[in-house]
Design an enzyme around this catalytic site. Structure first.
Site, mmCIF file in Angstrom:
data_model
loop_
_atom_site.group_PDB
_atom_site.id
_atom_site.type_symbol
_atom_site.label_atom_id
_atom_site.label_comp_id
_atom_site.label_asym_id
_atom_site.label_seq_id
_atom_site.Cartn_x
_atom_site.Cartn_y
_atom_site.Cartn_z
ATOM 1 C CB CYS A 68 -0.979 0.010 1.168
ATOM 2 S SG CYS A 68 -0.240 0.168 2.803
ATOM 3 C CB CYS A 69 1.837 3.806 -1.690
ATOM 4 S SG CYS A 69 0.856 3.809 -3.203
ATOM 5 C CB ALA A 70 -0.210 8.285 -0.969
ATOM 6 N N GLY A 72 -1.717 4.178 -4.724
ATOM 7 C CA GLY A 72 -1.690 2.905 -5.435
ATOM 8 C C GLY A 72 -0.591 2.805 -6.471
ATOM 9 C CD1 TRP A 96 -1.898 5.899 3.492
ATOM 10 C CD2 TRP A 96 -2.822 5.105 5.367
ATOM 11 N NE1 TRP A 96 -2.156 6.967 4.305
ATOM 12 C CE2 TRP A 96 -2.725 6.515 5.469
ATOM 13 C CE3 TRP A 96 -3.353 4.404 6.430
ATOM 14 C CZ2 TRP A 96 -3.144 7.213 6.592
ATOM 15 C CZ3 TRP A 96 -3.786 5.102 7.541
ATOM 16 C CH2 TRP A 96 -3.669 6.496 7.619
#
Length: 103
Positions: A68-70, A72, A96
Protein backbone atom coordinates in the site's frame (compact mmCIF):
# COMPACT_ATOMS: atom_id res chain seq x y z
CA UNK A 1 -7.40 -5.95 -20.05
CA UNK A 2 -9.57 -3.93 -17.67
CA UNK A 3 -9.17 -6.61 -15.00
CA UNK A 4 -5.39 -6.41 -15.39
CA UNK A 5 -5.49 -2.64 -14.91
CA UNK A 6 -7.77 -2.99 -11.87
CA UNK A 7 -5.43 -5.58 -10.34
CA UNK A 8 -2.39 -3.41 -11.03
CA UNK A 9 -3.92 -0.49 -9.14
CA UNK A 10 -5.48 -2.49 -6.33
CA UNK A 11 -9.09 -2.18 -7.49
CA UNK A 12 -9.78 -5.91 -7.56
CA UNK A 13 -12.27 -7.80 -5.38
CA UNK A 14 -9.65 -9.25 -3.02
CA UNK A 15 -10.85 -9.86 0.54
CA UNK A 16 -8.00 -8.06 2.29
CA UNK A 17 -9.47 -8.60 5.76
CA UNK A 18 -9.43 -12.36 5.21
CA UNK A 19 -5.83 -12.22 3.95
CA UNK A 20 -4.74 -10.28 7.04
CA UNK A 21 -6.63 -12.69 9.31
CA UNK A 22 -4.70 -15.50 7.61
CA UNK A 23 -1.38 -13.79 8.41
CA UNK A 24 -0.71 -11.51 5.44
CA UNK A 25 1.90 -8.79 5.89
CA UNK A 26 0.90 -5.22 5.05
CA UNK A 27 3.84 -3.43 3.44
CA UNK A 28 3.51 0.36 3.37
CA UNK A 29 5.93 1.73 0.77
CA UNK A 30 5.46 5.44 1.46
CA UNK A 31 8.26 7.60 2.84
CA UNK A 32 9.09 7.40 6.52
CA UNK A 33 7.55 10.85 7.12
CA UNK A 34 4.32 9.89 5.32
CA UNK A 35 4.15 6.69 7.38
CA UNK A 36 4.73 8.66 10.60
CA UNK A 37 1.72 10.82 9.68
CA UNK A 38 -0.61 7.81 9.79
CA UNK A 39 -0.56 4.15 8.83
CA UNK A 40 -2.29 0.80 9.19
CA UNK A 41 -1.68 -0.81 12.56
CA UNK A 42 1.01 -3.53 12.44
CA UNK A 43 2.09 -2.60 8.91
CA UNK A 44 5.75 -2.61 7.91
CA UNK A 45 7.25 0.52 6.38
CA UNK A 46 9.87 0.13 3.67
CA UNK A 47 9.84 3.06 1.23
CA UNK A 48 9.58 1.84 -2.37
CA UNK A 49 12.93 3.41 -3.29
CA UNK A 50 14.58 1.33 -0.51
CA UNK A 51 12.68 -1.91 -1.12
CA UNK A 52 15.17 -3.64 -3.43
CA UNK A 53 17.92 -3.26 -0.81
CA UNK A 54 15.70 -4.38 2.09
CA UNK A 55 14.13 -7.57 0.77
CA UNK A 56 15.82 -9.47 3.61
CA UNK A 57 13.22 -7.91 5.94
CA UNK A 58 10.61 -9.96 4.07
CA UNK A 59 12.20 -13.37 4.53
CA UNK A 60 9.36 -15.73 3.57
CA UNK A 61 8.70 -15.48 -0.17
CA UNK A 62 5.60 -17.69 0.20
CA UNK A 63 3.90 -15.39 2.75
CA UNK A 64 1.08 -13.17 1.46
CA UNK A 65 2.10 -9.51 1.18
CA UNK A 66 -0.28 -6.61 0.62
CA UNK A 67 1.44 -3.45 -0.62
CA UNK A 68 0.00 0.00 0.00
CA UNK A 69 1.02 3.65 -0.40
CA UNK A 70 -0.87 6.92 -0.79
CA UNK A 71 -2.69 6.30 -4.07
CA UNK A 72 -1.69 2.91 -5.44
CA UNK A 73 1.10 3.90 -7.82
CA UNK A 74 4.09 3.17 -5.58
CA UNK A 75 2.42 0.04 -4.23
CA UNK A 76 2.04 -1.20 -7.83
CA UNK A 77 5.77 -0.65 -8.32
CA UNK A 78 6.49 -2.45 -5.05
CA UNK A 79 4.33 -5.38 -6.13
CA UNK A 80 6.36 -5.68 -9.33
CA UNK A 81 9.67 -5.50 -7.43
CA UNK A 82 8.54 -8.25 -5.07
CA UNK A 83 7.23 -10.50 -7.83
CA UNK A 84 10.42 -10.02 -9.85
CA UNK A 85 12.34 -11.20 -6.78
CA UNK A 86 10.36 -14.41 -6.33
CA UNK A 87 7.60 -13.37 -3.91
CA UNK A 88 4.60 -15.42 -4.94
CA UNK A 89 1.53 -14.00 -3.15
CA UNK A 90 1.61 -10.23 -3.58
CA UNK A 91 -1.44 -7.97 -3.78
CA UNK A 92 -1.57 -4.24 -4.47
CA UNK A 93 -3.84 -2.87 -1.74
CA UNK A 94 -3.74 0.64 -3.23
CA UNK A 95 -4.00 3.66 -0.98
CA UNK A 96 -3.40 2.91 2.70
CA UNK A 97 -6.48 4.73 4.02
CA UNK A 98 -8.75 2.95 1.55
CA UNK A 99 -7.12 -0.38 2.39
CA UNK A 100 -7.50 0.33 6.10
CA UNK A 101 -11.26 0.76 5.64
CA UNK A 102 -11.43 -2.72 4.06
CA UNK A 103 -9.75 -4.45 6.98
Amino acid sequence: MLDAIKNLFGMDKTDYAALVNEGAVILDVRSKSEYAGGHIKNSINIPVNELQNNLSKLKNKDKTIITCCASGMRSASAKNILQNNGYKKVHNGGGWSSLNSKL
